[in-house]
Design a protein around this motif. Structure first.
Motif: not given
Length: 412
Positions: A92-100, A239-243
Motif C-alpha cells: 500500500k506504500k506509494k514509495t513501493n508500488v507507485p502505480g497501485l 506494478v507487477e514488477r514493483d510488487v
C-alpha cells in the motif's frame, strides 16, 4: 477416356448398391461429426472461460501464495501461508508500488449458512469493497460494507441472489441475521442476479469483511490471495514488477526462482486458458480422428468387395479400350466421392450436434455458453475425409486396374 466420363462411371458404380454406399459413408460421417462437435464445444468453452477471466478487468493483478504450480507435485504450494498483513502494508506504500490504485486481500471458504431453520451451503468470500468495484457488483438492496467495518471486524454480510432466495424466499433480507459457523451476521446488502463472474458464482456467494473472515471463520493469520488494481492498463507491467520487488525484499528472497508467491494478470491467465483448452481440444480431436481411421478401413473393405463383384465389368471395359489408368482413376474417384459425401454429412451432423450440445450446456451450467461454428474444423473434416478416401482407395483401385481383361471376362 475423359475425366468427365470416368466420373460419371464412378457415380453410376456407387448407385448400383445405394444401401452399401450409405453404410460406408456413415463411418466417415461419425468421424467428421465428432471432430466438428469437439472443436465447436472446445472453442465455446474457451470463449466462456476467457469472458469470465475478463470480468476481473485489464487493470487487475492477482497475487497468489506459494510457488507457481508447474506440475502435480507443486499444488501443495497452494496452501502456503506466505501472504500476510505485513505484505498488505508494504504494498500500500506509494514509495513501493507507485502505480497501485487499491488492493484487497481475499479469503475463500465454504460454510453452511442458516436462518430460522433454513440452511444453505454457500461460498464465503472475505474481501473489501474493492471486490465490488472490480467485478462491478453493487447491492440491489441495502449497501456494501465500508473500511470501518473491516477495521472493526464487523459481523456484516452482503448475500447473493440465490442465497437470499434459499434462506428468505421473497421476504425482506436486509437487517436480518444469519448464522455462519455459529456466529451471527447481519445482512446489510443483497446482490442482484449475476451468475458466474470470473471464478466466482456471485449468486451462491456471501461477501464479508476479510478481517472478519480471517479471525472468526478461518482462524488464520494469512491470506489466500491479494487482488490489486493498477491505476491504468499501461501501469500493469510496472506494478507487477514493483510488487515482485517489494515482496522479495520483504520475504528476504534474492533468487527469483525461489519466490514464495506468484503473480497473474488477465493477459497471462488468458494465455494459459488458451493453451490448456487448445491442447485438450486437439487431444480430443486426435481421439475422434480414430473413428475416421476406422471409417477408412471400412471404405477399403467395401471397395475391395466392389472390385471383386465387378470383375466382369472391369474386363469388359478393358476389352473395349479402357486403360489401367482409367480403371485406377474410376475406383479412386468412387472412394473419394464416398468419403467426401461423408465429410459433408459429418459437417452438417456435427454442426447440429454442436448446437444441441451448446443449448444443453448453457441450460445445465446456467452460463452464457455460445455456439461457435468451427470453419477450420470444416476444412479439416473435408480435407481429412478426402485424404482418407485416397489412401484407403489406392489399394482396391490398383488391384482393379491390374486385372487381366481375359481372366476378368471369364470370372463367374
Amino acid at each position: 477416356m475423359t475425366l468427365k466420363n470416368t466420373l460419371k462411371t464412378a457415380i453410376s458404380g456407387l448407385k448400383v448398391n445405394k444401401m452399401r454406399s450409405a453404410l460406408t459413408v456413415l463411418g466417415i460421417i461419425i468421424g467428421v461429426a465428432a471432430i466438428i462437435a469437439v472443436m465447436s464445444v472446445g472453442k465455446g468453452a474457451q470463449n466462456l472461460i476467457l469472458s469470465q477471466v475478463s470480468a476481473l478487468g485489464a487493470k487487475t493483478i492477482i497475487v497468489r501464495p506459494g510457488r507457481e504450480p508447474k506440475g502435480p507435485s507443486d499444488f501443495s504450494q497452494l496452501l502456503s501461508d506466505s501472504l500476510k498483513e505485513r505484505d498488505i502494508v508494504a504494498l500500500k506504500k506509494k514509495t513501493n508500488v507507485p502505480g497501485l490504485a487499491d488492493l484487497t486481500p481475499v479469503l475463500t471458504t465454504a460454510e453452511s449458512v442458516s436462518y430460522l431453520g433454513e440452511t444453505y451451503r454457500a461460498t464465503i468470500l472475505g474481501a473489501s469493497d474493492l471486490l465490488s468495484k472490480i467485478l462491478e457488483i453493487y447491492p440491489k438492496e441495502g449497501r456494501f460494507f465500508d473500511e470501518e467495518a473491516i477495521k472493526q471486524k464487523a459481523s456484516v454480510a452482503v448475500i447473493g441472489y440465490k442465497v437470499r432466495k434459499e434462506l428468505f424466499g421473497e421476504s425482506e433480507a436486509v437487517g436480518k441475521r444469519i448464522k455462519i459457523k455459529g456466529r451471527n451476521f447481519k445482512v446489510i446488502g443483497v446482490l442482484p442476479k449475476k451468475g458466474q463472474l470470473s471464478i466466482f458464482n456471485i449468486d451462491d456467494t456471501i461477501i464479508i469483511p476479510f478481517s472478519t473472515c480471517q479471525k472468526y471463520l478461518l482462524g488464520i493469520n494469512y491470506y489466500h490471495s491479494i487482488l490489486i488494481q493498477a491505476e491504468s492498463e499501461d501501469e500493469v507491467p510496472q506494478v507487477e514488477r514493483d510488487v515482485k520487488l517489494t515482496l522479495r525484499e520483504l520475504h528476504g528472497i534474492e533468487d527469483p526462482s525461489k519466490d514464495d508467491f506468484y503473480i497473474l494478470t488477465q493477459t497471462e491467465i488468458s494465455q494459459r486458458v488458451e493453451t490448456v483448452t487448445g491442447i485438450l481440444t486437439w487431444l480430443l480431436i486426435a481421439i475422434a480422428a480414430i473413428s475416421l481411421l476406422v471409417g477408412g478401413v471400412g471404405v477399403m473393405n467395401i471397395m475391395l468387395v466392389s472390385v471383386t463383384e465387378r470383375t466382369r465389368e472391369i474386363g469388359l471395359r478393358k476389352a473395349v479400350g479402357a486403360t489401367n489408368k482409367d480403371i485406377l482413376i474410376q475406383f479412386l474417384l468412387e472412394s473419394v466421392i464416398l468419403t467426401l459425401l461423408g465429410g459433408i454429412g459429418g459437417i452438417i451432423f456435427g454442426t447440429l450436434l454442436s448446437l444441441g450440445g451448446t443449448f444443453l450446456l448453457s441450460r445445465m451450467v446456467s452460463l452464457a455458453w455460445t455456439f461457435v461454428f468451427p470453419i477450420s474444423g470444416c476444412l479439416l473434416g473435408i480435407g481429412v475425409s478426402a485424404v482418407v478416401g485416397l489412401i484407403f482407395g489406392i489399394y482396391p483401385a490398383r488391384k482393379a486396374s491390374l486385372k487381366s481383361p481375359i481372366e476378368a471376362l471369364r470370372y463367374e
